[in-house]
Scaffold this active site. Structure first.
Site, PDB file in Angstrom:
ATOM      1  N   LYS A  46    -136.944 -29.893  40.832  1.00 47.36           N
ATOM      2  CA  LYS A  46    -137.084 -31.025  39.905  1.00 47.36           C
ATOM      3  C   LYS A  46    -135.807 -31.851  39.794  1.00 47.36           C
ATOM      4  O   LYS A  46    -134.699 -31.294  39.824  1.00 47.36           O
ATOM      5  CB  LYS A  46    -137.457 -30.503  38.510  1.00 47.36           C
ATOM      6  CG  LYS A  46    -138.638 -29.549  38.531  1.00 47.36           C
ATOM      7  CD  LYS A  46    -139.053 -29.039  37.175  1.00 47.36           C
ATOM      8  CE  LYS A  46    -139.998 -27.855  37.315  1.00 47.36           C
ATOM      9  NZ  LYS A  46    -139.337 -26.557  37.304  1.00 47.36           N
ATOM     10  N   ASP A  92    -141.212 -21.916  41.622  1.00 46.02           N
ATOM     11  CA  ASP A  92    -140.875 -23.110  40.842  1.00 46.02           C
ATOM     12  C   ASP A  92    -139.430 -23.019  40.349  1.00 46.02           C
ATOM     13  O   ASP A  92    -139.076 -22.114  39.597  1.00 46.02           O
ATOM     14  CB  ASP A  92    -141.817 -23.200  39.630  1.00 46.02           C
ATOM     15  CG  ASP A  92    -141.589 -24.464  38.821  1.00 46.02           C
ATOM     16  OD1 ASP A  92    -142.175 -25.499  39.184  1.00 46.02           O
ATOM     17  OD2 ASP A  92    -140.806 -24.425  37.849  1.00 46.02           O
ATOM     18  N   HIS A 133    -138.156 -34.176  36.102  1.00 50.11           N
ATOM     19  CA  HIS A 133    -138.216 -33.037  35.174  1.00 50.11           C
ATOM     20  C   HIS A 133    -138.737 -33.438  33.787  1.00 50.11           C
ATOM     21  O   HIS A 133    -139.439 -32.655  33.141  1.00 50.11           O
ATOM     22  CB  HIS A 133    -136.826 -32.385  35.053  1.00 50.11           C
ATOM     23  CG  HIS A 133    -136.867 -30.946  34.663  1.00 50.11           C
ATOM     24  ND1 HIS A 133    -136.027 -29.993  35.185  1.00 50.11           N
ATOM     25  CD2 HIS A 133    -137.646 -30.267  33.794  1.00 50.11           C
ATOM     26  CE1 HIS A 133    -136.302 -28.812  34.654  1.00 50.11           C
ATOM     27  NE2 HIS A 133    -137.284 -28.957  33.801  1.00 50.11           N
ATOM     28  N   TYR A 186    -131.875 -25.520  36.511  1.00 51.87           N
ATOM     29  CA  TYR A 186    -131.901 -24.064  36.277  1.00 51.87           C
ATOM     30  C   TYR A 186    -130.659 -23.380  36.878  1.00 51.87           C
ATOM     31  O   TYR A 186    -130.421 -22.207  36.624  1.00 51.87           O
ATOM     32  CB  TYR A 186    -133.160 -23.408  36.865  1.00 51.87           C
ATOM     33  CG  TYR A 186    -134.480 -23.890  36.308  1.00 51.87           C
ATOM     34  CD1 TYR A 186    -134.537 -24.714  35.180  1.00 51.87           C
ATOM     35  CD2 TYR A 186    -135.692 -23.528  36.902  1.00 51.87           C
ATOM     36  CE1 TYR A 186    -135.755 -25.164  34.687  1.00 51.87           C
ATOM     37  CE2 TYR A 186    -136.905 -23.962  36.405  1.00 51.87           C
ATOM     38  CZ  TYR A 186    -136.934 -24.789  35.304  1.00 51.87           C
ATOM     39  OH  TYR A 186    -138.143 -25.221  34.822  1.00 51.87           O
TER      40      TYR A 186
HETATM   41  N1  LIG Z   1    -140.910 -28.426  33.561  1.00 54.28           N
HETATM   42  C1  LIG Z   1    -140.392 -27.931  32.460  1.00 54.28           C
HETATM   43  O1  LIG Z   1    -139.816 -28.650  31.629  1.00 54.28           O
HETATM   44  C2  LIG Z   1    -140.515 -26.467  32.190  1.00 54.28           C
HETATM   45  C3  LIG Z   1    -140.190 -25.944  30.928  1.00 54.28           C
HETATM   46  C4  LIG Z   1    -140.388 -24.578  30.703  1.00 54.28           C
HETATM   47  C5  LIG Z   1    -140.861 -23.781  31.742  1.00 54.28           C
HETATM   48  N2  LIG Z   1    -141.124 -24.303  32.982  1.00 54.28           N
HETATM   49  C6  LIG Z   1    -141.596 -23.468  34.115  1.00 54.28           C
HETATM   50  O2  LIG Z   1    -142.583 -22.548  33.682  1.00 54.28           O
HETATM   51  C7  LIG Z   1    -142.124 -21.214  33.893  1.00 54.28           C
HETATM   52  C8  LIG Z   1    -142.666 -20.250  32.865  1.00 54.28           C
HETATM   53  O3  LIG Z   1    -142.397 -20.640  31.560  1.00 54.28           O
HETATM   54  P1  LIG Z   1    -141.484 -19.780  30.589  1.00 54.28           P
HETATM   55  O4  LIG Z   1    -140.340 -19.283  31.362  1.00 54.28           O
HETATM   56  O5  LIG Z   1    -141.286 -20.602  29.369  1.00 54.28           O
HETATM   57  O6  LIG Z   1    -142.319 -18.586  30.086  1.00 54.28           O
HETATM   58  P2  LIG Z   1    -143.676 -17.757  30.171  1.00 54.28           P
HETATM   59  O7  LIG Z   1    -144.066 -17.464  31.561  1.00 54.28           O
HETATM   60  O8  LIG Z   1    -144.634 -18.428  29.256  1.00 54.28           O
HETATM   61  O9  LIG Z   1    -143.145 -16.424  29.465  1.00 54.28           O
HETATM   62  C9  LIG Z   1    -142.034 -15.723  29.955  1.00 54.28           C
HETATM   63  C10 LIG Z   1    -141.620 -14.702  28.918  1.00 54.28           C
HETATM   64  O10 LIG Z   1    -142.663 -13.737  28.774  1.00 54.28           O
HETATM   65  C11 LIG Z   1    -142.200 -12.453  29.222  1.00 54.28           C
HETATM   66  N3  LIG Z   1    -143.262 -11.891  30.069  1.00 54.28           N
HETATM   67  C12 LIG Z   1    -143.685 -12.365  31.271  1.00 54.28           C
HETATM   68  N4  LIG Z   1    -144.702 -11.637  31.728  1.00 54.28           N
HETATM   69  C13 LIG Z   1    -144.962 -10.688  30.812  1.00 54.28           C
HETATM   70  C14 LIG Z   1    -145.887  -9.630  30.744  1.00 54.28           C
HETATM   71  N5  LIG Z   1    -146.781  -9.429  31.701  1.00 54.28           N
HETATM   72  N6  LIG Z   1    -145.847  -8.816  29.660  1.00 54.28           N
HETATM   73  C15 LIG Z   1    -144.946  -9.016  28.666  1.00 54.28           C
HETATM   74  N7  LIG Z   1    -144.030 -10.006  28.683  1.00 54.28           N
HETATM   75  C16 LIG Z   1    -144.030 -10.845  29.755  1.00 54.28           C
HETATM   76  C17 LIG Z   1    -140.933 -12.705  30.007  1.00 54.28           C
HETATM   77  O11 LIG Z   1    -140.034 -11.628  29.844  1.00 54.28           O
HETATM   78  P3  LIG Z   1    -139.321 -10.897  31.107  1.00 54.28           P
HETATM   79  O12 LIG Z   1    -138.783 -11.963  31.992  1.00 54.28           O
HETATM   80  O13 LIG Z   1    -138.273 -10.092  30.432  1.00 54.28           O
HETATM   81  O14 LIG Z   1    -140.378 -10.066  31.748  1.00 54.28           O
HETATM   82  C18 LIG Z   1    -140.389 -13.948  29.317  1.00 54.28           C
HETATM   83  O15 LIG Z   1    -139.709 -13.616  28.126  1.00 54.28           O
HETATM   84  C19 LIG Z   1    -140.600 -21.385  33.864  1.00 54.28           C
HETATM   85  O16 LIG Z   1    -139.928 -20.268  34.376  1.00 54.28           O
HETATM   86  C20 LIG Z   1    -140.416 -22.651  34.655  1.00 54.28           C
HETATM   87  O17 LIG Z   1    -140.525 -22.413  36.042  1.00 54.28           O
HETATM   88  C21 LIG Z   1    -140.975 -25.639  33.201  1.00 54.28           C
END
Ligand SMILES: NC(=O)c1ccc[n+]([C@@H]2O[C@H](COP(=O)([O-])OP(=O)(O)OC[C@H]3O[C@@H](n4cnc5c(N)ncnc54)[C@H](OP(=O)(O)O)[C@@H]3O)[C@@H](O)[C@H]2O)c1
Length: 270
Positions: free
Chosen positions: A75, A45, A108, A50
């Site tokens: 997106k 994704d 998006h 990004y």
């Molecule tokens: N459409 C939208 O508007 C939108 C908005 C937000 C997100 N997204 C999508 O959703 C994806 C995920 O959301 P997100 O990036 O907000 O965060 P998330 O997956 O909810 O959390 C990521 C955070 O948690 C940590 N983490 C991940 N796995 C872990 C584990 N097993 N143990 C401990 N810590 C862990 C990561 O740190 P490290 O990286 O340091 O491991 C990072 O700080 C995004 O990357 C994006 O593709 C879309």
């Protein structure tokens, strides 16, 4: 995993867990995406916003899997609304990624990020019509939206030909979005759960630590598995290989009773 794919209303399937790349800078995206592919993710994704599409694409090209075996989502930037503007942004994305089609393309957000709440109905409808054209030409296998509430989805349903195949929204333990989930189910729209770990904020919750221990898993695994139990498609992000691996090692089930307990938890972000 219980469910390997979700199926959109047009029959296209999407792997039931995606690798999120938000906040992975372009310089790190090659390594992160390569690690994800090495560890079995086949769904990536990204987004033009990004600024990492070039190295996401490079990693996909250089990995030893055929293009058709990898599901790529990107997106349309939230501030870009309109027919021609959408076609132009799409071209930028496929050029950045070095691909000739996308598996899923999403609007998006219903409004620009610096004008959250602004009514952009007409712009969204025009963008959607451009996406329908790209879809009909075979340049995108499925089209959808992101951050859309019911009031944003309704004009697309009323004024356009194709019902969105996906809606990507924030969804995690404490943020279940029940009404939107039910609406999307009713219209056969797959709900993608972004920030399944609340961008890391659910990881320290004591009640989750206790439940994760009972299942012999980590809090991250419990939280990601929870999204699947609620029939939403999780998109976890990590830049660390151990975590990338851990986040898709989800061969356990959360009991109905525990799902109910998790549903009652309050949003950690409030
Ligand atoms: N459409 C939208 O508007 C939108 C908005 C937000 C997100 N997204 C999508 O959703 C994806 C995920 O959301 P997100 O990036 O907000 O965060 P998330 O997956 O909810 O959390 C990521 C955070 O948690 C940590 N983490 C991940 N796995 C872990 C584990 N097993 N143990 C401990 N810590 C862990 C990561 O740190 P490290 O990286 O340091 O491991 C990072 O700080 C995004 O990357 C994006 O593709 C879309």
């Amino acid at each position: 995993m219980k469910k390997q794919t979700f199926t959109f209303h047009n029959g296209v399937t999407i792997p039931s867990i995606g690798f999120g790349t938000w906040q992975i800078p372009n310089r790190d995206a090659y390594d992160a995406v390569t690690m994800a592919l090495k560890n079995g993710y086949t769904h990536i994704d990204t987004a033009l916003a990004y600024r990492n599409e070039p190295n996401v694409g490079k990693a996909i090209h250089e990995f030893d899997l055929a293009r058709e075996e990898i599901f790529i989502t990107s997106k349309l930037p939230a501030q870009i609304k309109g027919y021609d503007e959408t076609l132009e942004a799409f071209n930028k994305t496929i050029t950045n990624l070095g691909v000739d089609y996308l598996d899923l393309y999403l609007i998006h957000a219903p409004w620009p990020w610096d004008e959250i709440g602004k009514d952009c109905t007409e712009g969204n409808v025009q963008s959607w019509k451009a996406m329908e054209k790209l879809y009909n030409e075979g340049k995108i296998k499925a089209i959808g939206v992101s951050n859309f509430e019911i009031k944003h989805l309704q004009p697309i349903l009323d004024q356009c030909d194709i019902v969105p195949m996906a809606n990507q929204i924030p969804f995690y333990i404490g943020k279940d979005q029940e009404e939107l989930l039910a609406f999307c189910k009713e219209h056969n729209i797959v709900l993608e759960a972004y920030s399944p770990l609340a961008t890391g904020q659910v990881l320290d919750m004591p009640e989750l630590k206790e439940m994760a221990e009972k299942y012999g898993v980590t809090v991250a695994q419990l939280a990601i598995r929870y999204c699947l139990e609620r029939d939403t498609l999780p998109l976890p992000k990590s830049s660390h290989e151990g975590r990338i691996k851990e986040n898709r090692d989800l061969d356990f089930e959360i009991s109905d009773e525990d799902v109910e307990t998790l549903r009652k938890i309050r949003d950690v972000r409030k």
